[in-house]
Scaffold this motif. Structure first.
Motif, PDB file in Angstrom:
ATOM      1  N   PHE A  31       0.839  -1.201   0.000  1.00  0.00           N
ATOM      2  CA  PHE A  31       0.000   0.000   0.000  1.00  0.00           C
ATOM      3  C   PHE A  31       0.872   1.248   0.000  1.00  0.00           C
ATOM      4  CE2 PHE A  31      -4.606  -0.654   1.158  1.00  0.00           C
ATOM      5  CZ  PHE A  31      -4.625  -2.020   0.924  1.00  0.00           C
ATOM      6  N   VAL A  32       0.395   2.298  -0.662  1.00  0.00           N
ATOM      7  CA  VAL A  32       1.056   3.603  -0.589  1.00  0.00           C
ATOM      8  C   VAL A  32      -0.010   4.639  -0.245  1.00  0.00           C
ATOM      9  CG1 VAL A  32       2.467   5.319  -1.805  1.00  0.00           C
ATOM     10  CG2 VAL A  32       2.708   2.902  -2.380  1.00  0.00           C
ATOM     11  N   ALA A  33       0.366   5.605   0.614  1.00  0.00           N
ATOM     12  CA  ALA A  33      -0.571   6.676   0.973  1.00  0.00           C
ATOM     13  C   ALA A  33       0.193   7.976   1.141  1.00  0.00           C
ATOM     14  CB  ALA A  33      -1.296   6.325   2.265  1.00  0.00           C
ATOM     15  N   ARG A  34      -0.546   9.086   1.032  1.00  0.00           N
ATOM     16  CA  ARG A  34       0.072  10.400   1.235  1.00  0.00           C
ATOM     17  C   ARG A  34      -0.736  11.181   2.265  1.00  0.00           C
ATOM     18  NH1 ARG A  34       1.354  13.396  -3.105  1.00  0.00           N
ATOM     19  NH2 ARG A  34       0.290  15.290  -2.601  1.00  0.00           N
ATOM     20  N   MET A  35      -0.021  11.990   3.068  1.00  0.00           N
ATOM     21  CA  MET A  35      -0.670  12.734   4.151  1.00  0.00           C
ATOM     22  C   MET A  35      -0.181  14.183   4.115  1.00  0.00           C
ATOM     23  SD  MET A  35      -0.547  11.863   8.255  1.00  0.00           S
ATOM     24  CE  MET A  35       1.146  12.341   8.543  1.00  0.00           C
ATOM     25  N   PRO A  36      -1.089  15.139   3.816  1.00  0.00           N
ATOM     26  CA  PRO A  36      -0.678  16.551   3.832  1.00  0.00           C
ATOM     27  C   PRO A  36      -0.317  16.995   5.251  1.00  0.00           C
ATOM     28  CG  PRO A  36      -2.867  16.270   2.825  1.00  0.00           C
ATOM     29  CD  PRO A  36      -2.512  14.980   3.482  1.00  0.00           C
TER      30      PRO A  36
END
Lengths: 133, 162
Positions: A31-36
């Motif tokens: 899984f890959v995710a991004r968080m501002p």
């Protein structure tokens, strides 16, 4: 699993909403995710860097998604974690990649890496164990 | 340093930490219950935003990890007089029981060994329910720089012993 279904499930978890990440890639083991960056993520009040606990929590959240059986199942139970902090968590969008190292019938081991702009320059790496029963 | 001076310094650090909290530490609404060279005890009230479920029956483990990390930082400031900067090298947490309570969370953390460059921390978490069963245990190491003009000075609180 569709990304939109995964995100909808994440958005039902109050603490995941608090982190505010979006999942950008998902398959069986990866899984890959991004968080501002948000003010509420700050740890060091002078440097305005990410709180180490936020980085660890973000990695734990994405690690747990990789071992979720299906979207209807209960979340896996975290057993323990180790986080290696490698570079300052400067303000900016943080990315996390989580990869299942081993998935047994009862136990699972997941590796994570978190980075700001360059995956080759990680901010932190993590190792997470989950109980699946 | 005399006991009185020590006590003044600890009270000042605690007051700055409480009043100048920002970011996650402010969100967690932490209250220092006890702070001295032997360690710190901090209280975090229940917060539904930190839960795994909308019903608010269980805290996410990551919150406990964040709480331990915060408490280690404060314990280091208290135990290490001339700490200028510190960076977490690594953090390990064991989740011993499900965090299924709406009671206040208490974290204890201590810096149990310091060298010129490294501080070693150990801590534990329990719910304020009376039985005090441990919910999590953690340990961490920190890279230190020592000298004048540390983080607390930069938060505008200098003063004697700061």
């Amino acid at each position: 699993m569709k990304l939109s279904d995964i995100q909808a499930r994440c958005d039902r978890v109050p603490f995941f909403r608090h982190l505010g990440f979006s999942v950008t890639e998902a398959n069986d083991t990866h899984f890959v995710a991004r968080m501002p960056f948000e003010q509420r993520h700050i740890g060091n009040p002078v440097l305005d860097t990410y709180h180490g606990g936020i980085i660890a929590s973000f990695m734990e959240a994405i690690a747990s998604l990789t071992v979720l059986g299906d979207l209807a199942s209960l979340p896996p139970k975290p057993i323990n974690l180790t986080v290696d902090y490698l570079r300052p968590g400067l303000p900016g969008t943080l990315n996390t990649r989580a990869m299942v190292t081993r998935k047994g019938r009862r136990m699972s081991s997941v590796e994570t890496v978190a980075w700001l702009e360059d995956e080759a320059k990680p901010v932190a790496k993590g190792l997470f164990h989950f109980l699946l029963v | 340093m005399s006991d009185t001076k020590d006590a003044e310094r600890f009270a000042m650090i605690a007051s700055v930490w409480n009043s100048r909290a920002k970011g996650l530490i402010a969100e967690m609404n932490l209250k220092i219950e006890r702070a001295n060279r032997q360690g710190v005890e901090i209280r975090m009230p229940f917060n539904p935003d930190f839960c795994l479920d909308e019903e608010g029956t269980m805290l996410h483990g990551g919150v406990l990890t964040a709480l331990l990390d915060s408490a280690f930082g404060l314990a280091n400031f208290l135990a290490i007089e001339d700490v200028q900067t510190m960076a977490t090298l690594d953090l390990r947490v064991d989740y011993l029981r499900p965090a299924s309570s709406r009671a206040d969370v208490i974290v204890f953390a201590e810096c149990y060994r310091q060298t010129r460059h490294i501080a070693f921390g150990s801590g534990k978490i329990w719910f304020d329910t009376g039985d005090c069963e441990e919910v999590a245990r953690g340990s961490a190491t920190f890279a230190l720089t020592r000298g004048k003009g540390g983080l607390l000075d930069k938060m505008n609180i200098g003063g004697p012993g700061g």
